[in-house]
Design a protein around this motif. Structure first.
Motif, PDB file in Angstrom:
ATOM      1  N   TYR A  53       2.019 -13.349  -0.630  1.00  0.00           N
ATOM      2  CA  TYR A  53       3.022 -12.092  -1.207  1.00  0.00           C
ATOM      3  C   TYR A  53       2.532 -10.826  -0.836  1.00  0.00           C
ATOM      4  O   TYR A  53       1.329 -10.442  -0.884  1.00  0.00           O
ATOM      5  N   TYR A  54       3.477  -9.908  -0.732  1.00  0.00           N
ATOM      6  CA  TYR A  54       3.208  -8.546  -0.653  1.00  0.00           C
ATOM      7  C   TYR A  54       4.176  -7.725  -1.447  1.00  0.00           C
ATOM      8  O   TYR A  54       5.388  -8.135  -1.508  1.00  0.00           O
ATOM      9  N   PHE A  55       3.809  -6.472  -1.852  1.00  0.00           N
ATOM     10  CA  PHE A  55       4.877  -5.534  -2.718  1.00  0.00           C
ATOM     11  C   PHE A  55       4.627  -4.103  -2.051  1.00  0.00           C
ATOM     12  O   PHE A  55       3.517  -3.658  -2.159  1.00  0.00           O
ATOM     13  N   PHE A  56       5.742  -3.643  -1.629  1.00  0.00           N
ATOM     14  CA  PHE A  56       5.376  -2.114  -1.163  1.00  0.00           C
ATOM     15  C   PHE A  56       5.913  -1.188  -2.117  1.00  0.00           C
ATOM     16  O   PHE A  56       7.002  -1.510  -2.724  1.00  0.00           O
ATOM     17  N   LEU A  57       5.312  -0.274  -2.571  1.00  0.00           N
ATOM     18  CA  LEU A  57       5.671   0.614  -3.710  1.00  0.00           C
ATOM     19  C   LEU A  57       4.975   2.020  -3.287  1.00  0.00           C
ATOM     20  O   LEU A  57       3.750   2.088  -2.633  1.00  0.00           O
ATOM     21  N   THR A  58       5.547   2.924  -3.899  1.00  0.00           N
ATOM     22  CA  THR A  58       5.094   4.394  -3.783  1.00  0.00           C
ATOM     23  C   THR A  58       5.027   4.906  -5.113  1.00  0.00           C
ATOM     24  O   THR A  58       5.861   4.619  -6.105  1.00  0.00           O
ATOM     25  N   ALA A  59       4.142   5.960  -5.377  1.00  0.00           N
ATOM     26  CA  ALA A  59       4.456   7.015  -6.588  1.00  0.00           C
ATOM     27  C   ALA A  59       5.167   8.133  -6.439  1.00  0.00           C
ATOM     28  O   ALA A  59       5.380   8.793  -7.403  1.00  0.00           O
ATOM     29  N   PHE A  60       5.516   8.361  -5.179  1.00  0.00           N
ATOM     30  CA  PHE A  60       6.576   9.530  -4.962  1.00  0.00           C
ATOM     31  C   PHE A  60       7.903   9.662  -5.465  1.00  0.00           C
ATOM     32  O   PHE A  60       8.401   8.591  -5.667  1.00  0.00           O
ATOM     33  N   ASN A  61       8.174  10.855  -5.728  1.00  0.00           N
ATOM     34  CA  ASN A  61       9.650  11.129  -6.160  1.00  0.00           C
ATOM     35  C   ASN A  61      10.079  10.204  -7.082  1.00  0.00           C
ATOM     36  O   ASN A  61      11.065   9.352  -6.877  1.00  0.00           O
ATOM     37  N   PRO A  62       9.828  10.403  -8.305  1.00  0.00           N
ATOM     38  CA  PRO A  62      10.352   9.455  -9.536  1.00  0.00           C
ATOM     39  C   PRO A  62      11.728   9.546  -9.621  1.00  0.00           C
ATOM     40  O   PRO A  62      12.223  10.583  -9.618  1.00  0.00           O
ATOM     41  N   ARG A  63      12.420   8.379  -9.698  1.00  0.00           N
ATOM     42  CA  ARG A  63      13.892   8.175  -9.824  1.00  0.00           C
ATOM     43  C   ARG A  63      14.514   9.064  -8.854  1.00  0.00           C
ATOM     44  O   ARG A  63      15.841   9.673  -8.958  1.00  0.00           O
ATOM     45  N   SER A  64      13.861   9.062  -7.556  1.00  0.00           N
ATOM     46  CA  SER A  64      14.483   9.678  -6.279  1.00  0.00           C
ATOM     47  C   SER A  64      14.638  11.281  -6.701  1.00  0.00           C
ATOM     48  O   SER A  64      15.739  11.833  -6.109  1.00  0.00           O
ATOM     49  N   THR A  65      13.975  11.597  -7.580  1.00  0.00           N
ATOM     50  CA  THR A  65      13.947  13.126  -7.878  1.00  0.00           C
ATOM     51  C   THR A  65      12.833  13.744  -7.042  1.00  0.00           C
ATOM     52  O   THR A  65      11.845  13.522  -7.283  1.00  0.00           O
ATOM     53  N   LYS A  66      13.223  14.592  -5.855  1.00  0.00           N
ATOM     54  CA  LYS A  66      12.153  15.261  -5.010  1.00  0.00           C
ATOM     55  C   LYS A  66      11.139  16.199  -5.869  1.00  0.00           C
ATOM     56  O   LYS A  66      11.486  16.755  -6.561  1.00  0.00           O
ATOM     57  N   LEU A  67      10.027  16.063  -5.615  1.00  0.00           N
ATOM     58  CA  LEU A  67       8.872  16.619  -6.206  1.00  0.00           C
ATOM     59  C   LEU A  67       8.141  17.415  -5.304  1.00  0.00           C
ATOM     60  O   LEU A  67       8.110  16.981  -4.033  1.00  0.00           O
ATOM     61  N   ALA A  74      -0.917  14.110  -6.002  1.00  0.00           N
ATOM     62  CA  ALA A  74      -1.515  13.515  -7.120  1.00  0.00           C
ATOM     63  C   ALA A  74      -1.305  12.373  -7.883  1.00  0.00           C
ATOM     64  O   ALA A  74      -1.980  11.640  -8.040  1.00  0.00           O
ATOM     65  N   ARG A  75       0.175  12.086  -7.888  1.00  0.00           N
ATOM     66  CA  ARG A  75       0.722  10.885  -8.276  1.00  0.00           C
ATOM     67  C   ARG A  75       0.232   9.650  -7.648  1.00  0.00           C
ATOM     68  O   ARG A  75      -0.194   8.637  -8.152  1.00  0.00           O
ATOM     69  N   HIS A  76       0.050   9.993  -6.127  1.00  0.00           N
ATOM     70  CA  HIS A  76      -0.693   8.691  -5.214  1.00  0.00           C
ATOM     71  C   HIS A  76      -1.870   8.607  -5.656  1.00  0.00           C
ATOM     72  O   HIS A  76      -2.382   7.386  -5.572  1.00  0.00           O
ATOM     73  N   ARG A  77      -2.746   9.664  -5.721  1.00  0.00           N
ATOM     74  CA  ARG A  77      -4.097   9.405  -6.180  1.00  0.00           C
ATOM     75  C   ARG A  77      -4.157   8.688  -7.598  1.00  0.00           C
ATOM     76  O   ARG A  77      -5.051   7.881  -7.563  1.00  0.00           O
ATOM     77  N   THR A  78      -3.225   8.750  -8.508  1.00  0.00           N
ATOM     78  CA  THR A  78      -3.484   8.036  -9.583  1.00  0.00           C
ATOM     79  C   THR A  78      -3.059   6.683  -9.414  1.00  0.00           C
ATOM     80  O   THR A  78      -3.822   5.766  -9.917  1.00  0.00           O
ATOM     81  N   LEU A  79      -2.166   6.344  -8.404  1.00  0.00           N
ATOM     82  CA  LEU A  79      -1.924   5.129  -8.159  1.00  0.00           C
ATOM     83  C   LEU A  79      -3.126   4.390  -7.382  1.00  0.00           C
ATOM     84  O   LEU A  79      -3.178   3.369  -7.739  1.00  0.00           O
ATOM     85  N   LEU A  80      -3.579   5.014  -6.671  1.00  0.00           N
ATOM     86  CA  LEU A  80      -4.837   4.402  -5.730  1.00  0.00           C
ATOM     87  C   LEU A  80      -5.736   4.119  -7.025  1.00  0.00           C
ATOM     88  O   LEU A  80      -6.676   2.903  -6.848  1.00  0.00           O
ATOM     89  N   THR A  81      -6.118   5.068  -7.991  1.00  0.00           N
ATOM     90  CA  THR A  81      -7.057   4.691  -8.892  1.00  0.00           C
ATOM     91  C   THR A  81      -6.736   3.113  -9.892  1.00  0.00           C
ATOM     92  O   THR A  81      -7.495   2.383 -10.033  1.00  0.00           O
ATOM     93  N   LEU A  82      -5.228   3.342 -10.132  1.00  0.00           N
ATOM     94  CA  LEU A  82      -4.858   2.253 -10.779  1.00  0.00           C
ATOM     95  C   LEU A  82      -4.819   0.648 -10.140  1.00  0.00           C
ATOM     96  O   LEU A  82      -5.402   0.125 -10.712  1.00  0.00           O
TER      97      LEU A  82
END
Length: 144
Positions: A53-67, A74-82
């Motif tokens: 199985y595989y799952f593709f996800l990102t931490a970018f742009n929550p709820r499709s709101t551009k950050l 920074a959000r991606h780094r926290t995802l990598l840590t998690l």
């Protein structure tokens, strides 16, 4: 800019948002994954890694709101840590809009994590959907 709509209050994406997710290119290594299309080269990679199985996800742009880029990074780094903390295998990935209406988003392709936990992580990062797939099958969108 946001792609959200009142329909999302009912748990359903609006058609423009759904189309953007369906038409995106999900890049993992040298493979571009597309929703509902077979990917034999990626299946071979999964076989080599003994993954199902595989799952593709990102931490970018929550709820499709551009950050701003620095916030997304920074959000991606926290995802990598998690993900590292959970001991999950992953491949670096990105999501891109072939029409270039949206900037490319850095993400991860998780390999064989528990499904409910992968969905939980996507919800934690306030994503509308997650791409999931199984070796030998086409990737699909799962709306959160």
């Amino acid at each position: 800019m946001s792609l959200t709509s009142p329909d999302e209050q009912n748990g359903l994406p609006d058609e423009r948002l759904a189309r953007a997710y369906r038409e995106a290119d999900y890049r993992v290594n040298d493979t571009v994954l597309r929703i509902d299309e077979p990917h034999p080269d990626f299946d071979r990679l999964l076989s080599e890694r003994q993954c199902t199985y595989y799952f593709f996800l990102t931490a970018f742009n929550p709820r499709s709101t551009k950050l701003p880029p620095s916030v997304n990074e920074a959000r991606h780094r926290t995802l990598l840590t998690l993900v590292a903390g959970r001991g999950w295998a992953y491949l670096s990935a990105s999501g891109a809009d072939p029409k270039n209406d949206w900037e490319e988003e850095t993400g991860l392709c998780l390999l064989d994590p528990p499904r409910e936990e992968a969905l939980e992580v996507a919800r934690l990062y306030e994503q509308h959907a997650i791409v999931e797939g199984r070796r030998g099958a086409t990737p699909v969108l799962t709306w959160l």
